[in-house]
Each structure stands twice: as structure tokens, then as C-alpha cells.
Design an enzyme around this catalytic site. Structure first.
Site, mmCIF file in Angstrom:
data_model
loop_
_atom_site.group_PDB
_atom_site.id
_atom_site.type_symbol
_atom_site.label_atom_id
_atom_site.label_comp_id
_atom_site.label_asym_id
_atom_site.label_seq_id
_atom_site.Cartn_x
_atom_site.Cartn_y
_atom_site.Cartn_z
ATOM 1 N N LYS A 196 -6.511 3.814 8.625
ATOM 2 C CA LYS A 196 -5.597 4.774 7.998
ATOM 3 C C LYS A 196 -6.174 6.184 8.028
ATOM 4 C CE LYS A 196 -3.436 1.332 4.978
ATOM 5 N NZ LYS A 196 -3.250 0.837 3.608
ATOM 6 N N SER B 9 0.801 -1.226 0.000
ATOM 7 C CA SER B 9 0.000 0.000 0.000
ATOM 8 C C SER B 9 0.835 1.278 0.000
ATOM 9 C CB SER B 9 -0.952 0.009 1.202
ATOM 10 O OG SER B 9 -0.228 0.043 2.404
#
Length: 813
Positions: free
Chosen positions: A725, A682
């Protein structure tokens, strides 16, 4: 005149310590426990002077307050070597006998016994008769050591080394197990020759007794046959049982067990097994080891809740109120429990669900399970699986093993006293395996609703129905849970808390709890909402509230100290004076980066403890086209960095970078906090952004954070952990988040108050990321370029400006 001085020196005034049933000889070292008041006073006086004390034995050990007539006249002058005070006023002393002495008169009897004694000075006796007596005594003592087997051979070796006849008799006497009168007789023999003769006589008598005992034992062993031996033992047992008041007839025990089995309402199979064990027990001799094993087994069978269960609270509103009272937020979990209650109300025979709470530490997984038990009005059992390696911890040990017991599941059910408790299997992801088996495999049967109705423990050996149990497991992450085990559980992910949720939890739960635990009242200590917010922002950085609670506890401790000094004081802890209590802030709240920089991009990462920001740093220097990756990166992240570099090389002209930069430039990609392992795809777009920034001298906007996987063609692929996140980006003070367009659906899980503070940029291609994240180039003087770089780009500022004035085709909207 000299003779008179010698006599005066041998007469002393000393505190007396009367002994019970103990004789201390000269040269003998012994521990004594002293508890009587006069004796303690005698010890204390001796310690206050020169540690010398007189030891004499009482004629009757039962006498508590002995007088002059109750104590032998001959004793030992001794020195106190060590003193230790024990609980209860008792003193333990280590004494060493020095010399014989005779009591001349009693000076005081209270508060301690003080006597005047005359020390006996041993004369130097050397003659053939004495030598003969010594040799005879040593030979007798050697035979005594061999026959009795109670004195180690090393003792005999040390005795043989003694040359002084008086010391020899005293040393041997101290090692013999004799009557007090015999030892006192030896002590009172002041003449050395007489003492040798007395000890020789006593030792000869003791050896004769030992020899007779040995002969009797040998003769009895030979005469007793096996049947006679068993009969003798049985008669002894009967006599002992009769003296103890126990029933002679073993049928009474069997009848008592049968009555208990009938009342226990056991399943048919279990009842038959229990009755068979009772029959076995009745046929066994009473004291054989197997009988104890059978009794223990029957005790466990009868103690288990085969038919006992609590009635569920099916009042949905009340259960929901209890869940809300104990925990703030966690709506998904609460919704699942309410659904279970609703189905239980409609379908009475529903099997218990198996739920797995997955989330970072400190979010309330364990306490939530306890709250669920309270809401359902069920018993609660907790089993910690952290570090469990042995399969027998789950299934138990077979009865053939010494000290065998059921597994901890069965033990927990016995403790609960109910067959339908809420059973928490804590830290299920922390199990491991070794040569003793795999506990995770043993849990496959326990956590399978289709199989656990007939769970069989190795110790119990009969099926036990676990289908009524509400199993709840907890874990910090799913990657350590075996796939077959994970497949059997309904996973509910519990993410980290937002700042608003933490604030409410602190004000509504943590602050009142800590004030109560520290004995403080709400009126004495005021902690404002702004104080809690600063605590969250600058003193903790976590997904849960565990460290937040510790900081609140620290505030309470310091407040308690201040209030104890001044009970009238009232404390108001504000955001402004918080550092005076907790010190300087530990974290910087605000932007992940203080300023927009070249070659530094802020990424977003997911960990077991929640989301976090991840800085990616890129530096380049003249070289040979090498790529260095540091920061303890995993294989996937290294491959992602390679893919990012390939993308940048393939798009160099469009990105305002020299086409052949890779030939003469070394690139170093570093992810700070190098001691922490990092992996995953990611960070792909973050690495590509940092590379582009470093090579084109375009700073990355400081308020932008990003996450997404990159392909060689520049496509941005979706990633996981979006909610965590976004919470991390909000905690770090970022205002813009770039994320894959395919993750748009995941934004529904982000709390509304967080979404209000963030601007989301959904992208499908890396060109969109570059356009959103990078600023105009920084005009700096470039270093002297290598000869191979074309002259058109030798000076950095004009060339960069010129290239960027023409909009590259890939960045067109």
C-alpha cells in the site's frame, strides 16, 4: 463435305500425360500427383489453353522417360477440374475422363509430349442382345459387391441407375480392383458389345476367385484347432524374427535387463521388484500386450536417477554473486538460500526445504527459481500446475490403464537425470479439482519433508526418495492454497518493486536483454534513466516489471525499424520524445486526485498484483434515509460501510453535521471501477472520511491516502499489506499516509527511499483521521431544505462556519 468436317472435329492436338499403373475411364473422376518435368509441362500447357489433356498409361510403370513405344495407343481425353501445387514441385490435379481416343502420331517429345489423337464417338447401341448383356453384368456386379465387401452398397445403387451400356461398363470397371492389363483391355474395346462381353468375362473370373478364397478361409478356420493355431503363429513369429535378424532366444533379453539392473545401483526393494518383472517377461509369449507394458515399466525403473545426484556449490560468496547478477533486490529470498547453503556445508544430510514464493505477477518468482538452481549448480525442472485438475498428473496412472505413465513429478526427475534438482511447482494457487480427484491433496505427501522420502507413484509402485529435492512453489496469493498444503511450506513474500528498483532492473537487465534480442547495439540506441522513469510512471502501473519489459521491447522494435531504413542512424530515446515512440501516456503520474474535493477520499488497497489506490465517492441527496452501495463490493466491505455510517451518525454533532440528517437524506457510496470486485475491512476509515466530508462540506486533502479498519466506537484497527500500500501511495504521488498506529512495526519493511518521500500519520481513533484529512468547509449555497430540518441550519455557510468555530470535544488534542 459435312462428313469431312466431322472427322476434323474428332482429331485434336493435345498434351499427353503418361500414367503409371493407373487407367482412367470416361466419366471417371480421379486425383493424380504429377512430378516428372514433362508431365508438369503438359499440365501447365493444358491449363494455359482449355484444360483438356490426353491421359494414356505406360506399359511399364518403372520407365521414367517413356517414349512412343512405351505408351498404350488408346487412352482418354480428360478435363482438369482442379490443380494444387504441393511442396517439392509436385502438382496434384483432379481430372475427369471425357471420351476414348487413339494416338495417331507423336508431334513433340520435349519439353512435353504432344500428340495428335482421334476421339472415339460412342454409337447409340440398342438391341436385345445388349440389354441382356447389361442385365447379366449388373447381376454379376451385385454378387461381386456382396462377396468382396470392399465396395459400398451406395455405389451399386448408382451403377444400376446408368442406362447407357458404354457408360455402364466404364463405371463398373472404375470400381473393380483389376490388373492394369485387364483394365487397358476394357479401355481398348471400342465396340460397346465387345466391351460388355469382356467385362462380363473378367467379372465372372474375379467372382470365381473370390468364392474360392472364401471357401478356403472357411475350411482353414474349421480345420485349425487352438493349439495348431498358436503353433502356426509361433512359427510365423520365429520366421519373421529370423528374417529381421532378431534373436530367437528370449533369455538374451532377460539377461540384458539383469545386467542393466545390476549396473543401475537400485535400492534393494526396487531391485527385487525389477527382477520379478524380468522373470514375468521371460515367461510371457513375446507378442502379448502385457509384455509391452512390462518392458515400458522396466524402462522407467532403469531410467530414474535412484543414485545419481549433482554436487552442490557450497561456495557462499560465489552463489550470492550469481543471485545478485540475475536479480536486483529480493534480499529476503537470497538470504534464505544463502542460509540453506551454510547449513548444507555444516550438515551434509539436511533435507531439502520447501519454499513458497508468494507475490504479484512479474516480480521474478519463476526466474528466481532458475537462478537458484544455477547458484547451487543443480538441475532445474519446472512443472506448471495452472489448470491441473487430475490427481494422476501428480501420482501417475496405475499400470492397468491403457497408455499409463508416471506422474509429472517422476517424469521431471527422469528428465533432470538427478535425484536432487531444484523442482519448481509453478502457479500452485491455480490448481482445481473435479471428479478425477484433487491434485492439491496429492501434493500433501510430496511437500511434506517427513513423508516425501518414501513417495510412491501409482505407476512405479515402489518408493522414491524426494527428500533431496529442493522444492520451490510460486503463487500470486495464498487464499486459494489449501490450508494443510500451505502449512507444509515456508512462505516468502515477494512484494512489488519500488520505482528505484524498477529503474535499476530496467537499466541493468531489461534494456541490455532487449537490445540483444532485437539485434541492436548499445551504441545504436541510447535509453536514458529519465526515459525509464517516465516509462515506469506514465506507461506502466504494476507491481512487477513484465509490462515494463514489453514497453522496452516496443521501443527496440521501433528503433530496429528506423535503423534498418538508415543503418548509419543513432537513436537517443529521451523522456521528451518518448510519446513519439509509444504514443500518449496511459497513466497519470502524480496525485491520486487532481484537487481536494468534497466527498472523495483516497484509500489504499492490496491486490494479488500489488498495492493500488482506491477512490471512495460519497453523494447525498434529499430522501428517506436509504443507503446505496455500488462498485461490486463484497460483504465485508459493505459491512464496513454500514459501520462507518453508524459512526458518523453517532458523532454527527461533533463532526459539524445535523443530528437528524439520516432521516431526510439518502446516501450513495460508490467505489469506481465497478467491474472489479472489492472486499475487505481496510477501507473503513476512508469511507468514514468521505462520509464526513460529504455531509459537512469539508474537502478531503488531495495529497492524503489512508488505510485502516474502523469500529463503531471510532477505533482504528490494524490491517495488512502495508508495504504494498505504501508503494501504491508513492506511485500515485501521495505525500501523506494515514494508517493505524499498530501498523508502525510494518513500516520497517517499506524501502528507505519510499519512506523518505512519504509522511506517515499513525492514528488510533477516527477523530485523528478527520483532523488530519479534512480541510475547512467549502462555502456553497445550500439547496432549499426540507421542512423537518431546524431553522437554525437552513442556510449552509453561516451555520457550518458557526459550528466549526467551536472546536468539537472529540477533536480536541
Amino acid at each position: 463435305m459435312a462428313e469431312e468436317e466431322k472427322i476434323r472435329q474428332t482429331i485434336q492436338e493435345l498434351p499427353l500425360l503418361p500414367l503409371r499403373g493407373i487407367i482412367v475411364f470416361p466419366y471417371m473422376v480421379m486425383h493424380l500427383d504429377v512430378g516428372r518435368e514433362r508431365s508438369v509441362n503438359a499440365i501447365e500447357e493444358a491449363m494455359a489453353q482449355d484444360r483438356i489433356i490426353f491421359l494414356a498409361t505406360q506399359k511399364e510403370a518403372q520407365t521414367d522417360q517413356p517414349g512412343a513405344e512405351d505408351i498404350y495407343q488408346i487412352g482418354v481425353i480428360a478435363e482438369i477440374k482442379q490443380l494444387l501445387k504441393l511442396p517439392g514441385g509436385t502438382i496434384r490435379v483432379l481430372v475427369e475422363g471425357l471420351a476414348r481416343a487413339e494416338i495417331l502420331e507423336y508431334i513433340d517429345m520435349e519439353p512435353l509430349i504432344r500428340v495428335r489423337v482421334r476421339e472415339h464417338i460412342e454409337p447409340d447401341v440398342k438391341s436385345n442382345a445388349v440389354e441382356a448383356l447389361m442385365r447379366s453384368l449388373i447381376n454379376q456386379f451385385e454378387q461381386y459387391v456382396k462377396i468382396s465387401k470392399k465396395i459400398p452398397p451406395e455405389t451399386f445403387v448408382s451403377v444400376v441407375a446408368v442406362e447407357d451400356p458404354g457408360r455402364l461398363t466404364d463405371t463398373i470397371s472404375s470400381h473393380l480392383t483389376l490388373k492394369t492389363q485387364d483394365k487397358q483391355r476394357i479401355l481398348e474395346a471400342l465396340d460397346v458389345t465387345e466391351r460388355l462381353e469382356i467385362l462380363t468375362e473378367i467379372l465372372a473370373r474375379e467372382m470365381e476367385i473370390l468364392e474360392l478364397e472364401r471357401k478356403i478361409n472357411v475350411r482353414v478356420r474349421k480345420q485349425m484347432e487352438k493349439t495348431q493355431k498358436e503353433y502356426y503363429l509361433r512359427e510365423q513369429i520365429k520366421a519373421i524374427q529370423k528374417e529381421l535378424g532378431e534373436k530367437e532366444d528370449r533369455q538374451a533379453e532377460g539377461e540384458d535387463l539383469r545386467n542393466k539392473i545390476a549396473k543401475a545401483k537400485l535400492p534393494k526393494e526396487v531391485e527385487e521388484k525389477a527382477l520379478r518383472e524380468v522373470e514375468r517377461l521371460e515367461k510371457m509369449p513375446p507378442m502379448v500386450a502385457e509384455a509391452t507394458v512390462v518392458r515400458n515399466y522396466l524402462d522407467w525403473l532403469l531410467a530414474l536417477p535412484w543414485a545419481k545426484q549433482t554436487k552442490d556449490r557450497l561456495d557462499i560468496d560465489k552463489a550470492e554473486a550469481i543471485l545478485n547478477e540475475d536479480h536486483f533486490g529480493l534480499d529476503k529470498v537470497k538470504e534464505r538460500i544463502i542460509e540453506y547453503l551454510a547449513i548444507r556445508k555444516l550438515a551434509q544430510k539436511m533435507k531439502g526445504p520447501i519454499i513458497c514464493f508468494v507475490g504479484p505477477p512479474g516480480v521474478g518468482k519463476t526466474s528466481l527459481a532458475r537462478s537458484i538452481a544455477r547458484a547451487l549448480e543443480r538441475k532445474f525442472v519446472r512443472l506448471s500446475l495452472g489448470g491441473v485438475r487430475d490427481e494422476a498428473e501428480i501420482r501417475g496412472h496405475r499400470r492397468t490403464y491403457v497408455g499409463a505413465m508416471p506422474g509429472r513429478l517422476i517424469q521431471g526427475l527422469r528428465t533432470a537425470g538427478s535425484k536432487n534438482p531444484v523442482f519448481l511447482l509453478d502457479e500452485i494457487d491455480k490448481m482445481s479439482m473435479d471428479f478425477r480427484g484433487d491434485p492439491a491433496s496429492a501434493l500433501l505427501e510430496v511437500l511434506d519433508p517427513e513423508q516425501n522420502s518414501t513417495f510412491s507413484d501409482h505407476f512405479i509402485e515402489v518408493p522414491f526418495d524426494l527428500s533431496k529435492v529442493l522444492f520451490i512453489t510460486t503463487a500470486n496469493g495464498m487464499h486459494n492454497i489449501p490450508r494443510p498444503l500451505l502449512d507444509r511450506m515456508e512462505v516468502i513474500y515477494i512484494p512489488g518493486y519500488t520505482e528505484e528498483e524498477k529503474t535499476r532492473i530496467a537499466l541493468d537487465h531489461l534494456v541490455p536483454k532487449q537490445l540483444k534480442e532485437h539485434g541492436l547495439k548499445k551504441e545504436q540506441v541510447q535509453i536514458s534513466e529519465n526515459t525509464v522513469r517516465r516509462l515506469i510512471r506514465e506507461y506502466t502501473r504494476e507491481a512487477g516489471v513484465r509490462n515494463l519489459e514489453r514497453e522496452i521491447a516496443s521501443l527496440c522494435r521501433k528503433s530496429a525499424r528506423a535503423i534498418v531504413k538508415n543503418p548509419e542512424r543513432r537513436l537517443s530515446i529521451s523522456a521528451g520524445n518518448l510519446p513519439s515512440y509509444l504514443g500518449i501516456p496511459r497513466f497519470r503520474y502524480g496525485l491520486a486526485e487532481a484537487e481536494s474535493q468534497v466527498g472523495v477520499a483516497t484509500g489504499l488497497a492490496w491486490t494479488e498484483t500489488g498495492g493500488d489506490t482506491l477512490a471512495i465517492e460519497v453523494a447525498h441527496m434529499p430522501g428517506k434515509g436509504n443507503l446505496a452501495l455500488t462498485g461490486k463490493l463484497g460483504d465485508v466491505m459493505k459491512e464496513s460501510a454500514q459501520a462507518s455510517l453508524t459512526y458518523v451518525r453517532s458523532r454527527a454533532r461533533e463532526l459539524g453535521i445535523a443530528d437528524n440528517f439520516h432521516q431526510n437524506t439518502d446516501i450513495h457510496i460508490h467505489v469506481p471501477e465497478g467491474a472489479i470486485p472489492k472486499d475487505g475491512p481496510s477501507a473503513g476509515i476512508t469511507i468514514a472520511t468521505a462520509l464526513t466530508s460529504a455531509l459537512s462540506r469539508r474537502p478531503v486533502r488531495r495529497e492524503v491516502a489512508m488505510t485502516g479498519e474502523i469500529t463503531l466506537r471510532g477505533r482504528v484497527l490494524p490491517v495488512g499489506g502495508i508495504k504494498e500500500k505504501m508503494l501504491a501511495a508513492n506511485r500515485a504521488g501521495c505525500t501523506t499516509v494515514i494508517l493505524p498506529a499498530e501498523n508502525k512495526k510494518d513500516l520497517e519493511e517499506v524501502p528507505a527511499n519510499v519512506k523518505k518521500k512519504l509522511r506517515f500519520v499513525l492514528v488510533e481513533h477516527m477523530d485523528q483521521v478527520i483532523r488530519e484529512a479534512l480541510l475547512e468547509p467549502v462555502p456553497v449555497q445550500a439547496p432549499e431544505p426540507p421542512e423537518t430540518i431546524p431553522a437554525a441550519i437552513e442556510t449552509s455557510v453561516p451555520v457550518y462556519q458557526g459550528m466549526l468555530e467551536e472546536t468539537p470535544p472529540g477533536l480536541q488534542t
